[in-house]
Design a protein around this motif. Structure first.
Motif, PDB file in Angstrom:
ATOM      1  N   PRO A 143      40.135  52.796  27.203  1.00  0.00           N
ATOM      2  CA  PRO A 143      40.650  54.083  26.812  1.00  0.00           C
ATOM      3  C   PRO A 143      40.825  54.538  25.381  1.00  0.00           C
ATOM      4  N   HIS A 144      40.737  53.518  24.546  1.00  0.00           N
ATOM      5  CA  HIS A 144      41.055  53.967  23.035  1.00  0.00           C
ATOM      6  C   HIS A 144      39.744  54.449  22.456  1.00  0.00           C
ATOM      7  N   THR A 145      38.470  53.621  23.139  1.00  0.00           N
ATOM      8  CA  THR A 145      37.147  54.123  22.529  1.00  0.00           C
ATOM      9  C   THR A 145      36.400  54.894  23.369  1.00  0.00           C
ATOM     10  N   ASN A 146      37.005  55.127  24.672  1.00  0.00           N
ATOM     11  CA  ASN A 146      36.642  55.897  25.898  1.00  0.00           C
ATOM     12  C   ASN A 146      34.912  55.318  26.246  1.00  0.00           C
ATOM     13  N   ARG A 147      34.870  54.049  26.270  1.00  0.00           N
ATOM     14  CA  ARG A 147      33.706  53.337  26.672  1.00  0.00           C
ATOM     15  C   ARG A 147      33.819  52.375  27.770  1.00  0.00           C
ATOM     16  N   TYR A 148      32.872  52.380  28.883  1.00  0.00           N
ATOM     17  CA  TYR A 148      32.662  51.039  29.754  1.00  0.00           C
ATOM     18  C   TYR A 148      32.003  50.154  29.099  1.00  0.00           C
ATOM     19  N   PHE A 149      32.461  48.947  28.623  1.00  0.00           N
ATOM     20  CA  PHE A 149      31.856  47.866  28.000  1.00  0.00           C
ATOM     21  C   PHE A 149      31.253  47.177  29.168  1.00  0.00           C
ATOM     22  N   GLY A 150      31.559  47.292  30.325  1.00  0.00           N
ATOM     23  CA  GLY A 150      31.036  46.365  31.457  1.00  0.00           C
ATOM     24  C   GLY A 150      30.857  47.145  32.918  1.00  0.00           C
ATOM     25  N   PHE A 151      30.313  46.439  33.781  1.00  0.00           N
ATOM     26  CA  PHE A 151      30.405  46.934  35.057  1.00  0.00           C
ATOM     27  C   PHE A 151      31.143  46.112  36.022  1.00  0.00           C
ATOM     28  N   THR A 152      32.519  46.300  36.529  1.00  0.00           N
ATOM     29  CA  THR A 152      33.240  45.403  37.405  1.00  0.00           C
ATOM     30  C   THR A 152      32.948  45.804  38.595  1.00  0.00           C
ATOM     31  N   TYR A 153      32.567  45.006  39.544  1.00  0.00           N
ATOM     32  CA  TYR A 153      32.115  45.243  40.878  1.00  0.00           C
ATOM     33  C   TYR A 153      33.005  44.399  41.996  1.00  0.00           C
ATOM     34  N   SER A 154      33.572  43.300  41.604  1.00  0.00           N
ATOM     35  CA  SER A 154      34.312  42.742  42.567  1.00  0.00           C
ATOM     36  C   SER A 154      35.581  41.809  41.991  1.00  0.00           C
ATOM     37  N   PHE A 155      36.530  41.621  42.622  1.00  0.00           N
ATOM     38  CA  PHE A 155      37.784  40.601  42.157  1.00  0.00           C
ATOM     39  C   PHE A 155      37.784  39.666  43.289  1.00  0.00           C
ATOM     40  N   ALA A 156      38.617  38.644  42.962  1.00  0.00           N
ATOM     41  CA  ALA A 156      39.257  37.610  43.960  1.00  0.00           C
ATOM     42  C   ALA A 156      40.756  37.567  43.862  1.00  0.00           C
ATOM     43  N   PRO A 157      41.254  37.813  45.025  1.00  0.00           N
ATOM     44  CA  PRO A 157      42.724  37.874  44.914  1.00  0.00           C
ATOM     45  C   PRO A 157      43.258  36.592  44.606  1.00  0.00           C
ATOM     46  N   ASP A 158      44.715  36.470  44.004  1.00  0.00           N
ATOM     47  CA  ASP A 158      45.362  35.291  43.639  1.00  0.00           C
ATOM     48  C   ASP A 158      46.681  35.088  44.396  1.00  0.00           C
ATOM     49  N   PRO A 159      46.632  34.608  45.693  1.00  0.00           N
ATOM     50  CA  PRO A 159      47.806  34.459  46.665  1.00  0.00           C
ATOM     51  C   PRO A 159      48.423  33.363  46.102  1.00  0.00           C
ATOM     52  N   GLY A 160      49.388  32.874  46.616  1.00  0.00           N
ATOM     53  CA  GLY A 160      50.107  31.500  46.862  1.00  0.00           C
ATOM     54  C   GLY A 160      49.461  30.820  47.868  1.00  0.00           C
ATOM     55  N   ASP A 161      49.074  29.398  47.712  1.00  0.00           N
ATOM     56  CA  ASP A 161      48.469  28.410  48.556  1.00  0.00           C
ATOM     57  C   ASP A 161      49.639  27.419  48.615  1.00  0.00           C
ATOM     58  N   TYR A 162      50.029  27.499  50.001  1.00  0.00           N
ATOM     59  CA  TYR A 162      50.900  26.281  50.284  1.00  0.00           C
ATOM     60  C   TYR A 162      50.603  25.378  51.315  1.00  0.00           C
ATOM     61  N   ARG A 163      51.213  24.158  51.412  1.00  0.00           N
ATOM     62  CA  ARG A 163      51.238  23.412  52.392  1.00  0.00           C
ATOM     63  C   ARG A 163      52.300  23.605  53.533  1.00  0.00           C
ATOM     64  N   LYS A 164      52.120  24.081  54.460  1.00  0.00           N
ATOM     65  CA  LYS A 164      52.694  24.711  55.405  1.00  0.00           C
ATOM     66  C   LYS A 164      53.877  23.625  56.120  1.00  0.00           C
ATOM     67  N   SER A 165      53.362  22.298  56.294  1.00  0.00           N
ATOM     68  CA  SER A 165      54.216  21.504  57.037  1.00  0.00           C
ATOM     69  C   SER A 165      55.244  20.857  55.815  1.00  0.00           C
ATOM     70  N   LEU A 166      54.776  20.883  54.638  1.00  0.00           N
ATOM     71  CA  LEU A 166      55.691  20.515  53.542  1.00  0.00           C
ATOM     72  C   LEU A 166      56.846  21.589  53.329  1.00  0.00           C
TER      73      LEU A 166
END
Length: 462
Positions: A143-166
């Protein structure tokens, strides 16, 4: 942004415009592309990381080459490990030659002066599929230079991964909902297992530790900057978050967490030595193939709440293509990115639901968010098939590195230098008090911001 510290001060200002007749490309390009390489056969050289879900690369490479054949373009794809992407990017920019498209999984903002403006591609995609989600825009737009320096098209969510039995043994069969819940459970699990099974939040110079540090700080109501790019790291909220991490280490972890790489927590979860990690679903997908009994016991939790107003998680991976200014195939590269955006359901499915699109009305919309969609009925045979439904609202709790401000070059350098996990580690080891660790981090961060403000690439005043 990765395990090795890299110099980001060498920018090449070489490059320029290469003329080509726009009529040679589809209509969608004519309004935003000024042409391509004139004369001779067309080529497109792509550099990207070896995907955490290997099946994706097996699909992508022949798929993009088939697209190239249909367009008279010779496409080559080179894969390297994620930690080599910054090194190769710097080397190619300094040399003024190399690949036409480079895929980053963390914000590449510090290379802005050497990258082609991608605003035309972003706008074309937004016209078809709606505006980028806020965290995606703050990842590929300055926003400071008003430029798109890349093209973002996807992301991977970052949930908590846990062992249910434990966690069931600790009275939390549905997993933790707060950081204190998690601390209580992993402490009990470590004690009951006599140290064989531990907590899995890292303090290391690698991406997952960076993401975890930020998620915890946000949950306490802190941040490294405000929305206007002013440094805000030295606050009571951040000190409290650092104190929590020190307690987590002392109660539930071992010194292994100081020397992890990005695969370590995945490996520990699948091996059975870790009870809870912050990660994408890639470790789970690995376990489905290698240890199905373990995979059946891995479940997912939304971001953990703290004393702050909202539970948030950084995107685990945010995929951003950049085009170096030296590329002679800039228009061909942009044409391919538009084609990629048209195939969101393909890249979601072929990544085994690891990747989600960052525009709200792609052809993956119904398959991800509609009734009976993939998260509710995993096509890759989760047990139960509804296991991934926790990801359905991931766009509401995922934010960018640098939130609530942009992923600016200063934020990129802070990530590169692993300042936040190092701050946490200093307190956990007892080398510094939480207050001292935060104050020292502030000194480093303010110097980084001052340097980038001098270059005219970052806003803010403090």
């Amino acid at each position: 942004m990765l395990a090795r510290r890299l110099t980001r001060r060498d920018f090449v200002k070489a490059g320029g415009a290469f003329a080509l007749t726009a009529a040679t490309f589809p209509t969608i390009l004519s309004s935003c592309l000024g042409g391509g390489t004139s004369g001779g056969s067309k080529t497109l050289k792509i550099l990207q990381w070896s995907h955490f879900v290997p099946a994706y690369d097996k699909w992508f490479d022949p798929w993009v080459k088939a697209w190239g054949q249909s367009k008279g373009v010779t496409v080559t794809v080179d894969h390297i490990t994620y930690d080599q992407i910054p090194i190769r990017t710097a080397a190619e920019i300094n040399a003024g030659s190399g690949h036409d498209l480079i895929l980053w999984i963390v914000p590449p903002s510090q290379y802005e002066p050497s990258l082609v403006d991608m605003g035309d591609v972003v706008k074309q995609v937004e016209q078809k599929y709606g505006p980028q989600l806020d965290f995606a825009k703050l990842t590929n737009f300055n926003p400071h230079t008003n430029r798109y320096f890349g093209f973002t098209y996807s992301f991977a969510p970052d949930p908590g991964d846990y062992r249910k039995s434990l966690f069931a043994q600790a009275g939390m069969s549905d997993g933790p909902t707060t950081w204190n819940d998690m601390l209580s459970a992993v402490t009990q699990i470590k004690s009951k297992s006599k140290g064989a099974v531990r907590g899995g939040i890292g303090f290391s110079p690698e991406p997952d530790s960076n993401m975890a540090a930020r998620a915890l700080i946000w949950s306490y109501g802190g941040s490294e900057q405000d929305k206007d790019s002013n440094v805000t790291i030295n606050s009571d909220a951040v000190v409290q978050a650092v104190d929590f991490m020190a307690r987590l280490f002392k109660q539930a972890e071992t010194s292994e967490v100081f020397s992890w790489n990005a695969a370590s927590n995945n490996q520990g979860l699948v091996a059975g030595s870790l009870s809870y990690i912050l990660n994408s679903i890639s470790a789970y997908r690995t376990a489905q193939a290698s240890k199905p009994d373990v995979a059946k016991d891995i479940f997912f939790a939304k971001p953990l709440s703290g004393p702050g107003p909202k539970a948030l998680a950084s995107e685990h991976v945010i995929q951003t293509y950049v085009i170096p200014k030296f590329s002679k195939s800039q228009d061909t590269a942009k044409e391919f990115l538009l084609y990629l955006a048209d195939h969101a359901s393909d890249f979601v499915y072929q990544s085994k639901l690891y990747e989600f699109p960052v525009n709200p009305t792609t052809n993956a919309q119904d398959k991800l968010y509609g009734s009976g969609g993939w998260p509710h009925s995993d096509p890759y045979q989760s047990d139960p098939v509804t296991k991934l439904q926790v990801l359905k609202d991931a766009t509401t709790w995922s934010v960018n590195v640098g939130y609530p401000g942009p992923a600016s070059p200063a934020i990129g350098e802070i990530f590169d230098k692993n300042i936040l996990p190092s701050m946490m580690a200093a307190a956990a080891k007892g080398d510094k008090t939480p207050k001292q660790a935060v104050a020292d981090a502030e000194t480093q961060i303010k110097a980084i911001f001052a340097n980038w403000r001098q270059k005219g690439l970052v806003g803010g005043t403090t």
